[in-house]
Design a protein around this motif. Structure first.
Motif, PDB file in Angstrom:
ATOM      1  N   UNK A   1      10.304  26.063  26.229  1.00 40.67           N
ATOM      2  CA  UNK A   1      10.291  24.785  25.525  1.00 40.67           C
ATOM      3  C   UNK A   1      10.889  24.926  24.135  1.00 40.67           C
ATOM      4  N   UNK A   2      10.489  26.012  23.451  1.00 38.12           N
ATOM      5  CA  UNK A   2      10.998  26.217  22.100  1.00 38.12           C
ATOM      6  C   UNK A   2      12.500  26.433  22.102  1.00 38.12           C
ATOM      7  N   UNK A   3      12.966  27.265  23.027  1.00 35.66           N
ATOM      8  CA  UNK A   3      14.403  27.524  23.095  1.00 35.66           C
ATOM      9  C   UNK A   3      15.177  26.254  23.423  1.00 35.66           C
ATOM     10  N   UNK A   4      14.660  25.500  24.386  1.00 33.77           N
ATOM     11  CA  UNK A   4      15.340  24.259  24.770  1.00 33.77           C
ATOM     12  C   UNK A   4      15.317  23.239  23.637  1.00 33.77           C
ATOM     13  N   UNK A   5      14.187  23.138  22.939  1.00 34.02           N
ATOM     14  CA  UNK A   5      14.091  22.155  21.867  1.00 34.02           C
ATOM     15  C   UNK A   5      14.987  22.470  20.693  1.00 34.02           C
ATOM     16  N   UNK A   6      15.245  23.750  20.431  1.00 36.08           N
ATOM     17  CA  UNK A   6      16.057  24.130  19.288  1.00 36.08           C
ATOM     18  C   UNK A   6      17.546  24.195  19.620  1.00 36.08           C
ATOM     19  N   UNK A   7      17.872  24.247  20.893  1.00 37.15           N
ATOM     20  CA  UNK A   7      19.276  24.436  21.282  1.00 37.15           C
ATOM     21  C   UNK A   7      20.161  23.302  20.793  1.00 37.15           C
ATOM     22  N   UNK A   8      19.782  22.061  21.084  1.00 30.83           N
ATOM     23  CA  UNK A   8      20.625  20.919  20.720  1.00 30.83           C
ATOM     24  C   UNK A   8      20.766  20.751  19.209  1.00 30.83           C
ATOM     25  N   UNK A   9      19.684  20.797  18.408  1.00 21.23           N
ATOM     26  CA  UNK A   9      19.855  20.679  16.955  1.00 21.23           C
ATOM     27  C   UNK A   9      20.724  21.795  16.374  1.00 21.23           C
ATOM     28  N   UNK A  10      20.558  23.019  16.858  1.00 22.14           N
ATOM     29  CA  UNK A  10      21.363  24.116  16.337  1.00 22.14           C
ATOM     30  C   UNK A  10      22.830  23.940  16.699  1.00 22.14           C
ATOM     31  N   UNK A  11      23.092  23.464  17.919  1.00 18.84           N
ATOM     32  CA  UNK A  11      24.485  23.221  18.311  1.00 18.84           C
ATOM     33  C   UNK A  11      25.118  22.130  17.447  1.00 18.84           C
ATOM     34  N   UNK A  12      24.322  21.067  17.168  1.00 20.26           N
ATOM     35  CA  UNK A  12      24.850  19.991  16.323  1.00 20.26           C
ATOM     36  C   UNK A  12      25.134  20.495  14.908  1.00 20.26           C
TER      37      UNK A  12
END
Length: 447
Positions: A243-254
């Motif tokens: 969950x943590x990895x998935x939740x942080x993936x999109x903001x970090x990519x942006x």
């Protein structure tokens, strides 16, 4: 050495228990033997009274005896065997009393021979057999007494005690050997449990499926339950990490895209700052994924002093923007220990304090209670609190109330999972300050 060996504890306990039981038996049998020989003496004295009464007569209230009993001990002074006849106008006694007298009872039975123990002449303690006898219907009753020195029984009593003690000592040795055999046979199934546990360490999916005695079933079932809980913890840790990895993936990519655009636009310094921040966040995520805190937070024997931990976390929060405007109070037993390692305990208490400080108006209270029911940790604030209908949603996975911003939900969800992983229960309620109160309770076996 005994404290570290179950076998030696059982053997020592059995040896002491057997010795105590045999000592009680020795005392009881000695008492029974004493009562038996005293009863035999009583019967002998009663038999001696028959020829004494046969030759006894009463003339004018004065007793007379035609022939004394034949037992020669009645004629030897202080022999330990005595007789005495008490009448209204006289008294007869054996030569063994010499110039002494037996103590006359205040009232003797008339329908049967009574017995008692009392001090007699010559410093002896005597066993008395006494009775009131009416020789002729028209004459007053006389009191007939026969007495025996109890000290004459002591040699037989000592001999019996020695022989019984020797027999019971040999019996203790036999029973101790039997206890050793019994303990060895009784502990043998534990060796099988040890082998199964080693197999469980190699294979997390293995269970104690062997046929064990009924008394060991609670232990084997508890081990299996522990293995199930461990698997559930690992699954929870993996799910949280995902969950943590998935939740942080999109903001970090942006953010990475924005950094690239800034760099293309010539804002190199700003892009470098963004890249540094992105790297720091990714490092924190990687560290969280590696630790899998909840999977490791189960109770492993380590403890943390609750009061110093709470005071230390409060000092940190007082330096934050949310904590500067709040007055903290920490109360509780100095001896209270949380069944968690220091980092795990801080991971549990930290989110509770942060949420309380964020939502409090002016006050946050931390209370630590320790009693026979275990350890209870409570964090309350004077903020708006939560509606009772939303308490359940506040700590549910996937139902975080503050997913879009600040709020109790994220911290409470983290705290709940940590509490459950350590065997505690987490409850929400309206506290004494008027806001939300979070109570974490560890049962006695864990606290």
């Amino acid at each position: 050495m005994i404290a570290n060996s179950l076998r030696l504890r059982l053997l020592a306990g059995a040896a002491v228990a057997i010795a105590l039981a045999l000592a009680i038996a020795w005392g009881a049998m000695s008492w029974v033997f004493d009562r038996h020989i005293e009863h035999r003496v009583q019967e002998e004295l009663t038999a001696q009274a028959v020829p004494l009464l046969a030759g006894l007569s009463l003339t004018g209230g004065v007793p007379a005896l035609e022939e004394e009993p034949a037992d020669p001990r009645f004629g030897v002074p202080a022999s330990g065997l005595y007789w005495q006849v008490n009448a209204a106008r006289g008294q007869l006694r054996s030569r063994s009393l010499w110039d002494s007298r037996l103590p006359v009872p205040a009232k003797a039975a008339a329908d049967a021979w009574g017995e008692r123990k009392a001090a007699g002449p010559f410093g002896q303690r005597l066993l008395f057999v006494e009775r009131q006898v009416r020789l002729d219907p028209g004459q007053p009753a006389v009191t007939v007494q026969l007495a025996y020195d109890l000290a004459r029984l002591a040699p037989a009593q000592r001999e019996f005690g020695r022989e019984m003690a020797l027999f019971l000592a040999l019996l203790w040795l036999v029973l101790a050997i039997a206890a050793w055999v019994q303990v060895s046979l009784g502990l043998r199934p534990l060796a099988n449990v040890e082998g199964e546990v080693r197999r469980l360490r190699r294979d997390a999916s293995a269970r104690l499926a062997g046929a064990y005695p009924r008394e060991l079933l609670p232990l084997t079932q508890a081990i299996d339950a522990l293995a199930d809980a461990r698997e559930a913890d690992v699954a929870r840790a993996r799910r949280r990490a995902a969950d943590l990895a998935h939740g942080m993936k999109t903001p970090l990519a942006a953010l990475a895209v924005q950094s690239a655009r800034a760099r293309e636009a010539g804002a190199v310094e700003a892009a470098d700052g963004l890249d540094t921040a992105i790297a720091a966040v990714r490092g924190a995520v990687d560290g969280e994924l590696a630790r899998t805190r909840i999977g490791l937070a189960q109770h492993d024997g380590r403890t943390t002093a609750a009061l110093p931990l709470a005071e230390r976390l409060v000092q940190v929060l007082e330096a934050t923007e949310a904590g500067e405007r709040v007055a903290f109070s920490v109360e509780g037993a100095a001896s209270a220990m949380l069944p968690l390692a220091g980092d795990d305990a801080a991971e549990l208490l930290g989110p509770l304090l942060e949420n309380a400080a964020r939502h409090a108006s002016r006050r946050v209270a931390v209370t630590i209670d320790e009693d026979a029911g275990g350890v209870t940790l409570a964090v309350s604030d004077d903020g708006p609190g939560l509606d009772a209908a939303r308490h359940g949603d506040a700590v549910l996975r996937g139902e975080r109330l503050d997913s879009g911003g600040d709020g109790h939900g994220l911290g409470l969800a983290i705290a709940r999972e940590l509490a459950e992983a350590s065997g505690a229960s987490l409850e929400l309620a309206t506290g004494a300050l008027g806001g939300l109160e979070v109570r974490v309770n560890w049962p006695p076996q864990l606290s």
